[in-house]
Write a protein that holds these residues in place. Structure first.
Motif, PDB file in Angstrom:
ATOM      1  N   CYS A  19     -73.817 -33.249  56.761  1.00 22.69           N
ATOM      2  CA  CYS A  19     -73.342 -32.327  57.789  1.00 22.69           C
ATOM      3  C   CYS A  19     -73.931 -30.931  57.570  1.00 22.69           C
ATOM      4  N   ALA A  20     -73.886 -30.424  56.360  1.00 25.18           N
ATOM      5  CA  ALA A  20     -74.431 -29.097  56.064  1.00 25.18           C
ATOM      6  C   ALA A  20     -75.930 -29.057  56.328  1.00 25.18           C
ATOM      7  N   SER A  21     -76.634 -30.099  55.940  1.00 26.45           N
ATOM      8  CA  SER A  21     -78.081 -30.153  56.140  1.00 26.45           C
ATOM      9  C   SER A  21     -78.449 -30.150  57.618  1.00 26.45           C
ATOM     10  N   VAL A  22     -77.721 -30.913  58.414  1.00 26.76           N
ATOM     11  CA  VAL A  22     -77.980 -30.969  59.857  1.00 26.76           C
ATOM     12  C   VAL A  22     -77.696 -29.614  60.491  1.00 26.76           C
ATOM     13  N   GLN A  23     -76.613 -28.967  60.088  1.00 24.80           N
ATOM     14  CA  GLN A  23     -76.272 -27.657  60.644  1.00 24.80           C
ATOM     15  C   GLN A  23     -77.355 -26.623  60.327  1.00 24.80           C
ATOM     16  N   LEU A  24     -77.848 -26.606  59.107  1.00 23.05           N
ATOM     17  CA  LEU A  24     -78.890 -25.651  58.729  1.00 23.05           C
ATOM     18  C   LEU A  24     -80.202 -25.956  59.433  1.00 23.05           C
ATOM     19  N   ASP A  25     -80.521 -27.227  59.591  1.00 23.00           N
ATOM     20  CA  ASP A  25     -81.730 -27.600  60.311  1.00 23.00           C
ATOM     21  C   ASP A  25     -81.655 -27.150  61.772  1.00 23.00           C
ATOM     22  N   ALA A  26     -80.445 -27.077  62.314  1.00 30.60           N
ATOM     23  CA  ALA A  26     -80.234 -26.621  63.691  1.00 30.60           C
ATOM     24  C   ALA A  26     -80.150 -25.090  63.758  1.00 30.60           C
ATOM     25  N   GLU A  28     -78.105 -23.012  62.145  1.00 28.85           N
ATOM     26  CA  GLU A  28     -76.805 -22.361  61.970  1.00 28.85           C
ATOM     27  C   GLU A  28     -76.947 -21.413  60.785  1.00 28.85           C
ATOM     28  N   VAL A  33     -72.133 -21.916  57.517  1.00 31.16           N
ATOM     29  CA  VAL A  33     -72.096 -23.190  56.787  1.00 31.16           C
ATOM     30  C   VAL A  33     -71.334 -23.020  55.475  1.00 31.16           C
ATOM     31  N   TRP A  36     -67.673 -23.109  56.217  1.00 29.87           N
ATOM     32  CA  TRP A  36     -67.240 -24.473  56.547  1.00 29.87           C
ATOM     33  C   TRP A  36     -67.098 -25.320  55.284  1.00 29.87           C
TER      34      TRP A  36
END
Length: 86
Positions: A19-26, A28, A33, A36
């Protein structure tokens, strides 16, 4: 008979990391992060997940170039190049 043993590589921790990796890739923010994830400081998040943050695509250089040129244009975070001079 083998007994089930939890590990950090499997289960909730892996889901949290994904989840954290996807958010940073997007793109955010690291601060969001970090909140969260419940980290006490964003530097902790940055140490773990810096490799997941996309490149800045030259936005910093573009902003400095515009500033030195005396332009008052706003640099979009999505555009890596300076606006064309009129």
């Amino acid at each position: 008979m083998k007994q089930y043993e939890e590990s950090r590589e499997h289960g909730f921790h892996a889901l949290r990391h994904t989840c954290a990796s996807v958010q940073l890739d997007a793109r955010e923010t690291i601060v969001a992060v970090s909140k969260w994830l419940g980290h006490s400081d964003p530097s902790i998040t940055l140490k773990v997940y810096a490799h997941m943050m996309p490149q800045a695509d030259g936005r910093g250089r573009t902003a400095m170039d515009a500033w030195f040129a005396g332009g008052s244009e706003t640099i979009s975070p999505d555009s890596p190049r300076l606006p064309d001079a009129a």
